[in-house]
Design a protein around this motif. Structure first.
Motif, PDB file in Angstrom:
ATOM      1  N   TRP A 107      74.988 -36.824  23.579  1.00 21.76           N
ATOM      2  CA  TRP A 107      74.422 -37.994  22.927  1.00 21.76           C
ATOM      3  C   TRP A 107      75.340 -39.202  23.024  1.00 21.76           C
ATOM      4  O   TRP A 107      74.869 -40.340  23.169  1.00 21.76           O
ATOM      5  N   LEU A 112      65.057 -41.389  21.484  1.00 24.13           N
ATOM      6  CA  LEU A 112      65.781 -41.308  20.222  1.00 24.13           C
ATOM      7  C   LEU A 112      64.842 -41.003  19.068  1.00 24.13           C
ATOM      8  O   LEU A 112      65.161 -40.195  18.187  1.00 24.13           O
ATOM      9  N   ARG A 149      64.044 -37.417  18.934  1.00 24.08           N
ATOM     10  CA  ARG A 149      65.208 -36.653  18.510  1.00 24.08           C
ATOM     11  C   ARG A 149      65.411 -36.731  16.995  1.00 24.08           C
ATOM     12  O   ARG A 149      65.821 -35.765  16.360  1.00 24.08           O
ATOM     13  N   LEU A 150      65.109 -37.879  16.416  1.00 26.16           N
ATOM     14  CA  LEU A 150      65.376 -38.118  15.005  1.00 26.16           C
ATOM     15  C   LEU A 150      64.298 -37.577  14.081  1.00 26.16           C
ATOM     16  O   LEU A 150      64.443 -37.641  12.857  1.00 26.16           O
ATOM     17  N   ARG A 187      65.376 -35.404  11.112  1.00 28.50           N
ATOM     18  CA  ARG A 187      66.842 -35.458  11.041  1.00 28.50           C
ATOM     19  C   ARG A 187      67.293 -36.729  10.325  1.00 28.50           C
ATOM     20  O   ARG A 187      66.689 -37.787  10.476  1.00 28.50           O
ATOM     21  N   TYR A 197      70.499 -37.791  10.828  1.00 29.23           N
ATOM     22  CA  TYR A 197      71.380 -38.393  11.826  1.00 29.23           C
ATOM     23  C   TYR A 197      71.149 -37.726  13.177  1.00 29.23           C
ATOM     24  O   TYR A 197      70.426 -36.728  13.275  1.00 29.23           O
ATOM     25  N   ILE A 198      71.760 -38.248  14.204  1.00 26.80           N
ATOM     26  CA  ILE A 198      71.517 -37.747  15.566  1.00 26.80           C
ATOM     27  C   ILE A 198      71.786 -36.253  15.689  1.00 26.80           C
ATOM     28  O   ILE A 198      71.039 -35.522  16.343  1.00 26.80           O
ATOM     29  N   ASP A 258      76.623 -41.518  15.661  1.00 25.97           N
ATOM     30  CA  ASP A 258      75.808 -42.456  14.900  1.00 25.97           C
ATOM     31  C   ASP A 258      76.433 -43.846  14.849  1.00 25.97           C
ATOM     32  O   ASP A 258      75.714 -44.852  14.852  1.00 25.97           O
ATOM     33  N   CYS A 263      75.449 -45.257  18.298  1.00 23.88           N
ATOM     34  CA  CYS A 263      74.002 -45.414  18.447  1.00 23.88           C
ATOM     35  C   CYS A 263      73.478 -46.520  17.533  1.00 23.88           C
ATOM     36  O   CYS A 263      72.617 -47.320  17.932  1.00 23.88           O
ATOM     37  N   LEU A 265      63.377 -43.951  14.205  1.00 23.17           N
ATOM     38  CA  LEU A 265      64.519 -44.775  14.559  1.00 23.17           C
ATOM     39  C   LEU A 265      64.744 -45.847  13.502  1.00 23.17           C
ATOM     40  O   LEU A 265      65.891 -46.111  13.103  1.00 23.17           O
ATOM     41  N   TYR A 296      66.260 -44.349  10.435  1.00 21.38           N
ATOM     42  CA  TYR A 296      67.631 -43.962  10.764  1.00 21.38           C
ATOM     43  C   TYR A 296      68.574 -45.164  10.710  1.00 21.38           C
ATOM     44  O   TYR A 296      69.648 -45.101  10.104  1.00 21.38           O
TER      45      TYR A 296
END
Length: 210
Positions: A97, A143, A146-147, A150, A152-153, A162, A165, A185, A188
């Protein structure tokens, strides 16, 4: 450690990681617009590429790449969990990542920040911007997926991934690139921005609005 940074640039991410680490450090702003700033010449001497960040760890110990600096910071304070344990799959995933942010996301902004250097023709600039935005949206979609579920990453815990990113993804706002279609995103970025260490760095660099 001394960190040379430019406010709002990718070097801000290293500033955030240092603040999150609890390590003692000195953050020194470099004013590229001021030719008389002695730090401009110093940075160029420390890093022949003339780019930031630059981290001075000691005599003849200089790092000038984001991934290297983030990794070094995390490894100085393993108890903080800013990166997974060396040798684990999770560590390799974290490096994946970090590399994605550096090699794909960060790079995707280059033509957008350099439109006037690429061409003076408004039509050509519009075509380059369209292409650049397409690349960014591909990264944002990746992204966002992925999130899902979650904080965080890497999962529930904040990491140096993080820091990097968060800063690079945030440039979309400066360029007026819409990200509303990426709810994960968006949540996040808000979550990271509210962390005390992040707020402190943003305030210090003059990046807080209002």
């Amino acid at each position: 450690m001394k960190l040379y940074y430019s406010a709002g640039s990718c070097s801000t991410s290293c500033h955030i990681s240092l603040e999150e680490s609890g390590l003692k450090y000195e953050a020194i702003e470099v004013d590229w617009e001021n030719a008389s700033d002695p730090n401009v010449a110093l940075v160029t001497k420390l890093n022949p590429m003339g780019t930031l960040p630059v981290a001075v760890l000691g005599p003849d110990q200089v790092l000038s790449q984001n991934i290297a600096i983030h990794t070094h910071i995390a490894d100085q304070v393993p108890e903080r969990g800013l990166l997974p344990k060396v040798g684990s799959f999770e560590r390799a995933e974290a490096m994946h990542w970090l590399s994605f942010v550096a090699s794909d996301l960060h790079k995707a902004y280059s033509p957008l920040f350099g439109l006037k250097l690429i061409s003076n023709d408004p039509k050509a600039q519009a075509e380059v911007r369209k292409w650049g935005e397409s690349n960014l949206h591909e990264c944002f979609a990746y992204l966002d997926k992925r999130l899902s579920g979650r904080d965080y990453i890497l999962g529930k815990n904040f990491s140096v991934v993080d820091s990097y990113c968060f800063v690079v993804s945030g440039w979309a706002k400066w360029l007026e690139i819409p990200t509303a279609s990426y709810p994960n995103l968006g949540q996040y970025l808000k979550r990271v921005s509210e962390r005390p260490a992040v707020q402190k760095v943003l305030k210090e660099e003059g990046l807080l609005s209002g």
